[in-house]
Motif scaffolding. Structure first.
Motif, PDB file in Angstrom:
ATOM      1  N   ALA A   1      84.326  32.117  61.809  1.00  0.00           N
ATOM      2  CA  ALA A   1      83.058  32.894  60.776  1.00  0.00           C
ATOM      3  C   ALA A   1      83.014  34.168  61.480  1.00  0.00           C
ATOM      4  CB  ALA A   1      82.113  31.808  60.445  1.00  0.00           C
ATOM      5  N   GLY A   2      82.988  34.196  62.935  1.00  0.00           N
ATOM      6  CA  GLY A   2      82.692  35.315  63.376  1.00  0.00           C
ATOM      7  C   GLY A   2      81.101  35.768  63.294  1.00  0.00           C
ATOM      8  N   LEU A   3      80.250  34.969  63.275  1.00  0.00           N
ATOM      9  CA  LEU A   3      79.060  35.030  63.121  1.00  0.00           C
ATOM     10  C   LEU A   3      78.115  35.998  64.202  1.00  0.00           C
ATOM     11  CD1 LEU A   3      77.607  31.777  61.776  1.00  0.00           C
ATOM     12  CD2 LEU A   3      78.300  33.744  60.638  1.00  0.00           C
ATOM     13  N   SER A   4      77.439  36.928  63.620  1.00  0.00           N
ATOM     14  CA  SER A   4      76.537  37.662  64.723  1.00  0.00           C
ATOM     15  C   SER A   4      75.059  37.870  64.367  1.00  0.00           C
ATOM     16  CB  SER A   4      77.177  39.071  64.971  1.00  0.00           C
ATOM     17  OG  SER A   4      77.322  39.811  63.595  1.00  0.00           O
ATOM     18  N   GLU A   5      74.480  38.330  65.108  1.00  0.00           N
ATOM     19  CA  GLU A   5      72.709  38.454  64.889  1.00  0.00           C
ATOM     20  C   GLU A   5      72.509  39.130  63.554  1.00  0.00           C
ATOM     21  OE1 GLU A   5      69.024  40.921  67.336  1.00  0.00           O
ATOM     22  OE2 GLU A   5      71.003  40.256  68.260  1.00  0.00           O
ATOM     23  N   GLY A   6      71.619  38.719  62.996  1.00  0.00           N
ATOM     24  CA  GLY A   6      71.035  39.341  61.740  1.00  0.00           C
ATOM     25  C   GLY A   6      72.005  38.902  60.610  1.00  0.00           C
ATOM     26  N   MET A   7      72.941  38.278  60.552  1.00  0.00           N
ATOM     27  CA  MET A   7      73.687  37.886  59.408  1.00  0.00           C
ATOM     28  C   MET A   7      72.981  36.849  58.381  1.00  0.00           C
ATOM     29  SD  MET A   7      77.696  37.511  60.584  1.00  0.00           S
ATOM     30  CE  MET A   7      78.736  38.919  60.621  1.00  0.00           C
ATOM     31  N   ARG A   8      73.300  36.930  57.246  1.00  0.00           N
ATOM     32  CA  ARG A   8      72.904  36.263  56.250  1.00  0.00           C
ATOM     33  C   ARG A   8      74.081  35.115  55.782  1.00  0.00           C
ATOM     34  NH1 ARG A   8      68.009  37.587  53.979  1.00  0.00           N
ATOM     35  NH2 ARG A   8      68.325  36.134  52.089  1.00  0.00           N
ATOM     36  N   VAL A   9      73.648  33.878  55.800  1.00  0.00           N
ATOM     37  CA  VAL A   9      74.692  32.937  55.808  1.00  0.00           C
ATOM     38  C   VAL A   9      74.440  32.000  54.680  1.00  0.00           C
ATOM     39  CG1 VAL A   9      76.049  31.079  56.852  1.00  0.00           C
ATOM     40  CG2 VAL A   9      75.369  33.257  58.159  1.00  0.00           C
ATOM     41  N   LEU A  10      75.214  31.587  53.924  1.00  0.00           N
ATOM     42  CA  LEU A  10      74.994  30.488  52.835  1.00  0.00           C
ATOM     43  C   LEU A  10      75.788  29.342  52.927  1.00  0.00           C
ATOM     44  CD1 LEU A  10      73.919  29.655  49.944  1.00  0.00           C
ATOM     45  CD2 LEU A  10      75.925  30.518  49.078  1.00  0.00           C
ATOM     46  N   ASP A  11      75.237  27.999  53.188  1.00  0.00           N
ATOM     47  CA  ASP A  11      76.165  27.061  53.576  1.00  0.00           C
ATOM     48  C   ASP A  11      76.139  26.299  52.226  1.00  0.00           C
ATOM     49  OD1 ASP A  11      77.294  24.777  54.499  1.00  0.00           O
ATOM     50  OD2 ASP A  11      76.168  24.270  56.001  1.00  0.00           O
TER      51      ASP A  11
END
Length: 389
Positions: free
Chosen positions: A159-169
């Motif tokens: 996913a390459g997630l990083s600070e401040g992202m908005r994520v939907l599971d």
């Protein structure tokens, strides 16, 4: 002089119906003698003892065919092995009953929470049953996988997630994606979990609240939306949307994929996953050396391939450039019994035949795995989907 009994007298003594005694006669389990003068049935004391054996084994849950085999080989049969086999079958039945009771309990709670018409109730019940079966498979995978956390960590890395992202599971379930990657979650990540009540998502919700209360995670990092994905629209934009092994529960996949596309930010990624076909291919190969008629397994394998091809086609209609990645894992079992149970659960077309030939199949597995290794490999697909530039 030895006492004899009419069929009515024996039925009354044993507490069974005359019809039951006639079924036993038809099956060759309890044969009456015949009066030479009028051809009427009568039963001797030996028949009474035979009936006691039949009733005892019926109480233990043996089928009439199993009882017939036991009585036919009464003096030579492996009695301990027979009892252990029956114990195993009874444990499986108990597990199935526990699973059914759990589904009924959840359905009762759903009825208390919502007023539903007949069709809505059946859809809800179907979702509860599917969810329960999926939970059982996930539990087995976690127990026997060479790396139980591997899949959740693999998804997280893609996913390459990083600070401040908005994520939907979407379809968060038990929350393994976040439980197994707790130390890797970037700061200020905002995570919205979507699922239905009366699933493992309820447990994940409580888990998050406990972690927040203990100060182990920031308050407000996780939010929960309760509802059916089939009918949801997403007004916010997300940098990443996870859709982990949920597609098989969705009727109108195209509509939902389009909703996810609309909910992605310009540089966002939609991650969709489902199980592959390698597991079924390996089971088919294994059973080919044991079953004379492998056609039902072949049919099941071909159906799975066709379903996977269709599912990928549906996804690519909305995300034409979806990038497919593969994750391989090996399931290992301590005993041939555990190995066989897993195969029976996965490969339903062969379940009845394999159960009838249980002892033979166990011997086959032992001989095939002379080093005591009982393992099978499976694959899982992950698709990274982005907006077309």
């Amino acid at each position: 002089m030895e006492r004899t009994y009419t069929i009515g007298e024996l039925a009354e003594i044993a507490g069974v119906s005359i019809k039951t005694l006639r079924v036993y006669e038809k099956k060759g389990l309890l044969l009456p003698a015949r009066n030479a003068e009028n051809n009427y049935r009568f039963y001797t004391e030996d028949a009474v003892r035979q009936l006691e054996k039949i009733q005892l084994m019926k109480y233990l849950g043996l089928s009439l065919e199993q009882i017939k085999e036991f009585l036919h080989r009464y003096e030579n049969v492996g009695r301990e092995e027979m009892l252990l086999t029956q114990r195993h079958l009874l444990k499986r039945k108990r597990e199935q009953l526990d699973s059914i009771i759990s589904c009924v309990d959840k359905a009762v709670e759903e009825c208390k929470r919502n007023e539903m018409d007949g069709d809505t109730f059946l859809r809800s019940l179907n979702s509860i049953v599917k969810d329960r079966r999926a939970d059982e498979l996930v539990w087995r995978l976690g127990r026997h996988s060479d790396e139980p956390r591997g899949w959740s960590r693999f998804i997280f890395e893609q996913a390459g997630l990083s600070e401040g992202m908005r994520v939907l599971d979407a379809g968060a379930g038990y929350g393994n994606l976040w439980r197994y990657n707790a130390e890797r979650i970037p700061e200020k990540l905002k995570i919205t979990c979507v699922d239905k009540h009366n699933t493992h998502a309820d447990g994940f919700f409580e888990y998050i609240k406990e972690k927040e209360s203990a100060g182990e995670i920031p308050k407000g990092q996780f939010a929960f939306l309760w509802g059916d994905l089939e009918f949801m629209e997403f007004s916010e934009k997300y940098n990443c949307i996870f859709f982990n092994h949920v597609a098989s529960f969705i009727q109108n996949k195209k509509r939902l994929y389009e909703a996810f596309l609309a909910g992605l930010s310009e540089d966002g990624v939609f991650i969709c996953t489902w199980g592959g076909e390698l597991l079924y291919e390996n089971i088919k190969t294994l059973l080919h050396g044991f079953l004379e008629d492998n056609a039902p397994v072949e049919l099941r394998c071909n159906k799975i391939k066709a379903n996977l091809k269709k599912a990928e086609g549906e996804l690519r209609k909305v995300f034409p450039k979806a990038e497919r990645r593969e994750y391989i894992t090996t399931l290992r079992f301590d005993t041939p019994e555990e190995y066989m149970d897993y195969i029976l659960q996965i490969c339903k077309p062969a379940e009845t035949v394999l159960e009838q030939r249980r002892k033979e199949f166990l011997r086959f597995l032992r001989e095939k795995n002379v080093r005591g290794k009982y393992e099978i490999t499976r694959d899982t697909y992950l698709f990274c989907c982005r907006r077309e530039v």
